[in-house]
Design a protein around this motif. Structure first.
Motif, short mmCIF file in Angstrom:
data_model
loop_
_atom_site.label_atom_id
_atom_site.label_comp_id
_atom_site.label_asym_id
_atom_site.label_seq_id
_atom_site.Cartn_x
_atom_site.Cartn_y
_atom_site.Cartn_z
N LEU A 238 -10.20 20.27 -8.06
CA LEU A 238 -11.31 20.33 -8.84
C LEU A 238 -12.52 20.40 -7.84
O LEU A 238 -13.29 21.40 -8.05
CB LEU A 238 -11.45 19.13 -9.39
N ILE A 239 -12.46 19.59 -6.78
CA ILE A 239 -13.53 20.15 -5.74
C ILE A 239 -13.72 21.48 -5.29
O ILE A 239 -14.80 21.91 -4.89
CB ILE A 239 -13.57 18.81 -4.53
N ASN A 240 -12.57 21.93 -4.88
CA ASN A 240 -12.43 23.23 -4.32
C ASN A 240 -13.13 24.30 -5.37
O ASN A 240 -13.51 25.10 -4.94
CB ASN A 240 -10.93 23.72 -3.91
N PHE B 262 -7.96 13.12 -14.46
CA PHE B 262 -7.53 14.22 -15.48
C PHE B 262 -8.43 14.66 -16.45
O PHE B 262 -8.52 15.95 -16.91
CB PHE B 262 -6.28 13.75 -16.12
N PHE B 263 -9.31 13.35 -17.05
CA PHE B 263 -10.10 13.71 -18.11
C PHE B 263 -11.20 14.47 -17.40
O PHE B 263 -11.63 15.68 -18.34
CB PHE B 263 -10.86 12.37 -18.41
N PHE B 264 -11.66 14.48 -16.27
CA PHE B 264 -13.03 15.53 -15.88
C PHE B 264 -12.57 16.64 -15.52
O PHE B 264 -13.13 17.75 -15.69
CB PHE B 264 -13.59 14.45 -14.66
N SER B 265 -11.30 16.81 -14.98
CA SER B 265 -10.61 17.87 -14.62
C SER B 265 -10.51 19.05 -15.80
O SER B 265 -10.96 20.02 -15.84
CB SER B 265 -9.29 17.68 -13.69
N PHE C 178 -13.46 18.29 -27.51
CA PHE C 178 -12.56 18.04 -26.42
C PHE C 178 -11.77 16.59 -26.23
O PHE C 178 -10.60 16.63 -25.83
CB PHE C 178 -13.25 18.32 -25.04
N LEU C 179 -12.66 15.64 -26.57
CA LEU C 179 -12.04 14.29 -26.65
C LEU C 179 -10.58 14.42 -27.66
O LEU C 179 -9.58 13.94 -27.27
CB LEU C 179 -12.91 13.19 -27.46
N ILE C 180 -10.68 14.98 -28.61
CA ILE C 180 -9.57 14.96 -29.87
C ILE C 180 -8.45 15.86 -29.08
O ILE C 180 -7.39 15.31 -28.94
CB ILE C 180 -9.97 15.62 -30.98
N THR C 181 -8.96 16.99 -28.41
CA THR C 181 -7.67 17.85 -27.91
C THR C 181 -7.03 17.11 -26.67
O THR C 181 -5.99 17.32 -26.56
CB THR C 181 -8.49 19.13 -27.60
N PHE C 182 -7.82 16.41 -25.81
CA PHE C 182 -7.44 15.98 -24.58
C PHE C 182 -6.32 14.86 -24.96
O PHE C 182 -5.27 14.66 -24.51
CB PHE C 182 -8.59 15.26 -24.14
N PHE C 183 -6.80 13.87 -25.75
CA PHE C 183 -5.64 12.63 -26.25
C PHE C 183 -4.35 13.40 -26.96
O PHE C 183 -3.41 13.07 -26.97
CB PHE C 183 -6.57 11.66 -26.98
#
Length: 501
Positions: A27-29, A357-360, A379-384
């Motif tokens: 993520l940083i890269n 993982f959440f922020f990535s 995104f919240l719904i899709t992530f979980f």
């Protein structure tokens, strides 16, 4: 016993935490390089005579629903005809070959060099077909497209220039999604693939770590393929295998996020399971085949070796998740006191992994959907939902991973293509076969449902979210497997409208 369970639970979470730190580094890269100008060496073609010879390889196997779309699209590729060769590597065993022959004849009549190459057996599966085609390929560069990919007309003009750097062996482009919004299943697959193609591929490429050719929508320097030992059919992910062997030889890969090549996502759980099984088993096979070579290669940095370790073991995380899930069940019986406080402390610390993982994933989701409150709620719904269903597939994918690590061989199973988009449906008389694996998935659904009930009964909520996601994930897998009907491989009928929106 409780102490031992906590130690085992802690150890598994520690491995996942280390994996999340590797993702954080990617993520940083990615964030560091995303606004930097591309200073790569590039060819600037002024005349057709300056352009290299290119061969486009199209490996197909019983692709009747999509072969016409594929060939018509490839025939429109913008490139000098005298410098372009198209190979249709047809291993089909059904009646699609007649349609393919007819389409090829029509394209040949337009003066396009397109050949229909058929084998008498499927030795080596896709890798074998690509290797066989390479024997007669006239191109200095070999572009490869699976049957459901539709490159844009200027695709070669956007990718070939980067081969001015003689160390570049592969240029890989980003996958797009023709049917992203077809269903919940396609949305979740797009969610995962966007993460890989936006963050992981960019992050590895920016850090000069090993990346992989994704089997399609990329172009190879022919000499790179030969120098790396040509295609091998001893793993289910021949693309990952050749990628690592080429990079171990010193070849560089170039990833182009801005060049999108649209493709079709599997629309049924059965098709998605088949694809996931091949990818996950193939990754484990490649770890066994290639990682020791990478580990003991003196010219590769420690950081790249570390990223290669987690890259090749990516699919093995499913097995760790399944073990975590099973270990978490007896932990529900821990009485209030020191052990429960230790468990809560462990879970609190390792929630850092979830945040990474959440922020990535949010970074990649925002790139494709925009940054707004509505987008974030989606995104919240899709992530979980995504991670719940990924947990529900953990048994299936763990079997694939274990087979890969222990060397059990299996055939390359093609992912069915349907050529359907949003607003269309499909009919079939084929029913999902009941299996021992499905029986165990039903058992796990029941067990984690009871675990949720037990958590409320014992007022032990430390693992409640984890068990809820496991319950819903296995429930999705079970009920979808039991209720969805699929196409027979050779019995497609005209799509009908449905209520899908």
């Amino acid at each position: 016993m409780q102490t031992l369970l906590l130690i085992l639970f802690f150890s598994l979470l520690l491995v996942i935490f280390l994996y999340s730190l590797a993702q954080l580094n990617l993520l940083i890269n990615y964030l560091k390089q995303r606004n930097k100008p591309d200073t790569s060496q590039k060819w600037h073609f002024s005349e057709a005579s300056d352009m290299p010879h290119v061969t486009i390889q199209l490996p197909v196997y019983n692709e009747k629903p999509v072969v016409e779309r594929l060939l018509k699209n490839i025939a429109e590729i913008d490139y000098p005809k005298e410098k372009l060769e198209i190979q249709v590597l047809d291993d089909s065993t059904d009646d699609s070959t007649e349609l393919t022959k007819k389409l090829i004849a029509e394209i040949q009549s337009r003066g396009i060099d397109i050949q229909h190459l058929q084998r008498t057996n499927r030795k080596g599966f896709k890798a074998g077909a690509l290797k066989e085609g390479l024997k007669t390929a006239t191109g200095e560069f070999i572009a490869i497209f699976d049957s459901d990919f539709l490159p844009k007309k200027d695709w070669l003009y956007k990718t070939l220039p980067y081969f001015k750097d003689e160390k570049i062996g592969v240029v890989q482009t980003r996958w797009g999604h023709l049917n992203r919004n077809f269903s919940l299943l396609t949305k979740l697959q797009a969610f995962l693939l966007d993460f890989h193609f936006i963050l992981e591929q960019n992050g590895r490429n920016a850090g000069n770590h090993f990346i992989n050719f994704n089997g399609t929508a990329g172009i190879w320097r022919k000499s790179c393929i030969l120098d790396a030992g040509n295609w091998h059919g001893d793993t289910l992910t021949e693309d990952l295998d050749l990628s690592y062997r080429a990079q171990l030889k010193g070849w560089k890969f170039k990833y182009l996020e801005k060049v999108e090549t649209p493709a079709e996502l599997p629309i049924t759980l059965k098709a998605a399971r088949s694809q996931q099984f091949r990818w996950n088993k193939g990754a484990a096979e490649n770890f066994q085949k290639n990682y020791s070579k990478m580990l003991f290669s003196p010219g590769i940095s420690f950081r790249t070796k570390l990223h290669g370790f987690f890259h090749l073991l990516n699919s093995s995380m499913f097995f760790l998740v399944l073990l975590l899930a099973l270990l978490s069940l007896p932990l529900l019986a821990i009485e209030p006191g020191n052990h429960r406080e230790i468990l809560v402390g462990i879970l609190s610390f390792f929630s850092i992994s979830t945040l990474i993982f959440f922020f990535s994933y949010w970074t990649t989701f925002a790139k494709t959907h925009g940054r707004s409150m509505v987008s974030f709620l989606k995104f919240l719904i899709t992530f979980f939902t995504f991670f719940a269903i990924a947990m529900g597939l953990s048994l299936h994918n763990s079997i694939a991973v274990l087979e890969g690590h222990f060397g059990k061989r299996s055939a390359f199973v093609r992912t069915p293509k349907f050529n359907l988009t949003k607003g269309q449906s499909y009919r079939s008389s084929e029913k999902q076969e009941f299996s021992i694996q499905l029986l165990f998935e039903m058992l796990l659904m029941t067990v984690f449902g009871l675990a949720v009930f037990y958590a409320f009964k014992r007022e032990n909520y430390s693992l409640l979210l984890f068990h809820l996601m496991l319950f819903f994930g296995f429930a999705y897998v079970v009920f979808t497997s039991l209720n969805i009907r699929f196409w027979k491989p050779n019995s497609f009928s005209k799509p009908v409208r449905s209520g899908v929106k």
